[in-house]
Design a protein around this motif. Structure first.
Motif, mmCIF file in Angstrom:
data_model
loop_
_atom_site.group_PDB
_atom_site.id
_atom_site.type_symbol
_atom_site.label_atom_id
_atom_site.label_comp_id
_atom_site.label_asym_id
_atom_site.label_seq_id
_atom_site.Cartn_x
_atom_site.Cartn_y
_atom_site.Cartn_z
ATOM 1 N N ASP A 243 0.805 -1.222 0.000
ATOM 2 C CA ASP A 243 0.000 0.000 0.000
ATOM 3 C C ASP A 243 0.838 1.271 0.000
ATOM 4 O OD1 ASP A 243 -2.218 -1.515 -0.157
ATOM 5 O OD2 ASP A 243 -2.938 -1.163 1.870
ATOM 6 N N ILE A 244 1.909 1.271 -0.772
ATOM 7 C CA ILE A 244 2.622 2.517 -1.034
ATOM 8 C C ILE A 244 1.710 3.465 -1.797
ATOM 9 C CG2 ILE A 244 4.563 3.545 -2.287
ATOM 10 C CD1 ILE A 244 5.409 2.043 0.217
ATOM 11 N N ILE A 245 0.908 2.903 -2.723
ATOM 12 C CA ILE A 245 -0.033 3.676 -3.532
ATOM 13 C C ILE A 245 -1.423 3.044 -3.439
ATOM 14 C CG2 ILE A 245 -0.678 4.346 -5.890
ATOM 15 C CD1 ILE A 245 1.688 5.923 -4.899
ATOM 16 N N HIS A 246 -2.431 3.858 -3.117
ATOM 17 C CA HIS A 246 -3.822 3.429 -3.201
ATOM 18 C C HIS A 246 -4.514 4.014 -4.432
ATOM 19 C CE1 HIS A 246 -3.164 2.613 1.122
ATOM 20 N NE2 HIS A 246 -4.105 1.704 0.973
ATOM 21 N N ALA A 247 -4.153 5.231 -4.789
ATOM 22 C CA ALA A 247 -4.800 5.942 -5.897
ATOM 23 C C ALA A 247 -3.709 6.431 -6.848
ATOM 24 C CB ALA A 247 -5.622 7.116 -5.380
ATOM 25 N N LYS A 248 -3.436 5.632 -7.887
ATOM 26 C CA LYS A 248 -2.331 5.947 -8.795
ATOM 27 C C LYS A 248 -2.462 7.315 -9.427
ATOM 28 C CE LYS A 248 -2.317 5.098 -13.001
ATOM 29 N NZ LYS A 248 -2.528 5.897 -14.254
ATOM 30 N N ALA A 249 -3.676 7.681 -9.836
ATOM 31 C CA ALA A 249 -3.890 8.953 -10.535
ATOM 32 C C ALA A 249 -3.588 10.148 -9.651
ATOM 33 C CB ALA A 249 -5.331 9.041 -11.035
ATOM 34 N N VAL A 250 -3.589 9.950 -8.349
ATOM 35 C CA VAL A 250 -3.398 11.054 -7.403
ATOM 36 C C VAL A 250 -2.038 10.994 -6.721
ATOM 37 C CG1 VAL A 250 -4.307 12.174 -5.326
ATOM 38 C CG2 VAL A 250 -5.887 11.137 -6.979
ATOM 39 N N ALA A 304 7.231 17.949 -10.177
ATOM 40 C CA ALA A 304 7.421 17.828 -8.732
ATOM 41 C C ALA A 304 7.036 16.446 -8.226
ATOM 42 C CB ALA A 304 6.581 18.885 -8.005
ATOM 43 N N GLY A 305 6.473 15.618 -9.100
ATOM 44 C CA GLY A 305 6.041 14.286 -8.699
ATOM 45 C C GLY A 305 6.584 13.218 -9.616
ATOM 46 N N TYR A 306 5.738 12.251 -9.914
ATOM 47 C CA TYR A 306 6.167 11.101 -10.695
ATOM 48 C C TYR A 306 5.044 10.699 -11.644
ATOM 49 C CZ TYR A 306 9.620 10.989 -6.973
ATOM 50 O OH TYR A 306 10.613 11.347 -6.098
ATOM 51 N N ARG A 307 5.351 9.785 -12.562
ATOM 52 C CA ARG A 307 4.316 9.219 -13.415
ATOM 53 C C ARG A 307 4.524 7.712 -13.495
ATOM 54 N NH1 ARG A 307 6.083 8.409 -18.928
ATOM 55 N NH2 ARG A 307 8.192 9.254 -19.243
ATOM 56 N N TRP A 308 3.439 7.017 -13.767
ATOM 57 C CA TRP A 308 3.445 5.562 -13.850
ATOM 58 C C TRP A 308 3.474 5.123 -15.304
ATOM 59 C CZ3 TRP A 308 4.187 1.318 -11.091
ATOM 60 C CH2 TRP A 308 3.666 0.094 -11.518
ATOM 61 N N VAL A 309 4.377 4.196 -15.633
ATOM 62 C CA VAL A 309 4.478 3.641 -16.980
ATOM 63 C C VAL A 309 4.158 2.149 -16.886
ATOM 64 C CG1 VAL A 309 5.930 3.284 -19.008
ATOM 65 C CG2 VAL A 309 6.273 5.315 -17.571
ATOM 66 N N PRO A 310 2.961 1.736 -17.324
ATOM 67 C CA PRO A 310 2.588 0.319 -17.192
ATOM 68 C C PRO A 310 3.406 -0.567 -18.110
ATOM 69 C CG PRO A 310 0.923 1.498 -18.448
ATOM 70 C CD PRO A 310 1.891 2.538 -17.941
ATOM 71 N N VAL A 311 3.511 -1.828 -17.733
ATOM 72 C CA VAL A 311 4.237 -2.798 -18.538
ATOM 73 C C VAL A 311 3.624 -2.855 -19.940
ATOM 74 C CG1 VAL A 311 2.782 -4.739 -17.807
ATOM 75 C CG2 VAL A 311 5.113 -5.179 -18.572
ATOM 76 N N ASN A 312 4.473 -2.987 -20.926
ATOM 77 C CA ASN A 312 4.009 -3.206 -22.307
ATOM 78 C C ASN A 312 3.644 -4.678 -22.450
ATOM 79 O OD1 ASN A 312 3.617 -2.394 -25.102
ATOM 80 N ND2 ASN A 312 5.397 -3.697 -25.552
#
Length: 319
Positions: A243-250, A304-312
């Motif tokens: 639970d490092i992340i619950h809401a990826k978009a936020v 100032a943050g990050y972005r998520w790159v899903p597996v291809n």
């Protein structure tokens, strides 16, 4: 003319047959079995779904305005009532089959509890699991360790950080969490007690090596004993987080956003920032419990943050 009429009649008959056949097929409401495989060298990591649950982020997230929350979710074409994946992961070393987290079991009703069926579909019957590693004790991560009052994985030892056992299995701590989270103590007792009674629970103190190539790294804040499992093999590294992340978009673009599920929100924020920064710098793979199935991807620095790159998606190995 006669030939033309014959052809038209045949085509018309074919169309009627096709329509009749299509109308006879019922709509199947079930998703395909939820599993997806990756390789780390010659180790295989399989994401296995326990289901999805709708999470009211507008009631649970903190340190963000309603307007900003709406904006962030809209950027992912979602609303604050977000359907959230419950992902688990199987590590097959060729010598040992290791399950990381166990989903919700019966605790979430029809929204969870699909892990055992999906494990079987992926080729891992419950009896094949040698070791269960919990990222932490919470219903959607540890609820599936039991089934009908018995250990769900009869041949497996279950390992978890000692601090989480000390916290969630001690009723004296119930006044130390928010009212809305106090149900976790009863759920933890229900889930963990069959494993304890069977002599299958083994605790550890992070950081520690679980087996060569798998290390438990402290990630406290969400719970006192939350950990990340760092899997390194074949020249690659994958970080399996709970639970490092619950809401990826936020929370990926804004790690300062917390959630009421966190026992210590301030510490959880600090842990999230540290983990995201490290993974972005090192380029490790991530296996995330609550990012859209299968939850494999990378974290990249952005502003100032990050972005998520899903597996291809890859079909390599499929015959």
């Amino acid at each position: 003319m006669k030939t033309t009429l014959t052809i038209l009649a045949l085509l018309a008959g074919s169309a009627l047959a096709t329509n009749s056949f299509a109308q006879s097929l019922p709509i199947n409401p079930h998703q395909a079995p939820g599993f997806y495989r990756m390789m780390l060298g010659d180790w295989q990591v399989t994401a296995v779904s326990d289901g999805t649950v709708v999470v009211p982020l507008d009631k649970l997230l903190t340190r963000i305005s309603p307007q900003k929350l709406q904006q962030r979710m809209a950027q992912d074409s979602m609303t604050p009532a977000a359907e959230t994946s419950i992902n688990t992961f199987v590590i097959n070393t060729g010598k040992q089959v290791i399950l990381v987290d166990t989903g919700a079991g019966a605790l979430f009703g029809k929204d969870g509890g699909h892990l055992l069926d999906n494990l079987r579909a992926a080729g891992f019957p419950p009896e094949s699991i040698d070791l269960v590693l919990l990222t932490h004790i919470h219903g959607d991560h540890s609820g599936g360790v039991e089934f009908n009052g018995k250990p769900a994985f009869p041949n497996a030892v279950v390992r978890v950080e000692q601090k989480d056992v000390d916290w969630w299995l001690n009723p004296e701590n119930i006044s130390k969490v928010e009212q809305s989270q106090r149900h976790t103590f009863a759920e933890s007792e229900q889930s963990m007690r069959p494993v304890i009674n069977a002599g299958k629970l083994e605790t550890f103190h992070a950081p520690t090596e679980i087996i060569p190539g798998i290390t438990a790294i402290p990630a406290a804040g969400h719970t006192p004993g939350s950990v990340i499992y760092r899997v390194s093999h074949g020249g690659q590294t994958m970080m399996l987080w709970g639970d490092i992340i619950h809401a990826k978009a936020v929370q990926i673009p804004d790690p300062d956003v917390a959630i009421h599920f966190d026992v210590d929100q301030k510490q959880a924020i600090a842990t999230r920032e540290r983990v995201l920064q490290q993974i972005a710098q090192q380029g490790d793979w991530v296996a995330a419990a609550h990012i859209a199935f299968p939850g494999f991807g990378h974290v990249k620095k952005e502003g100032a943050g990050y972005r998520w790159v899903p597996v291809n998606y890859s079909a390599k190995g499929i015959k």
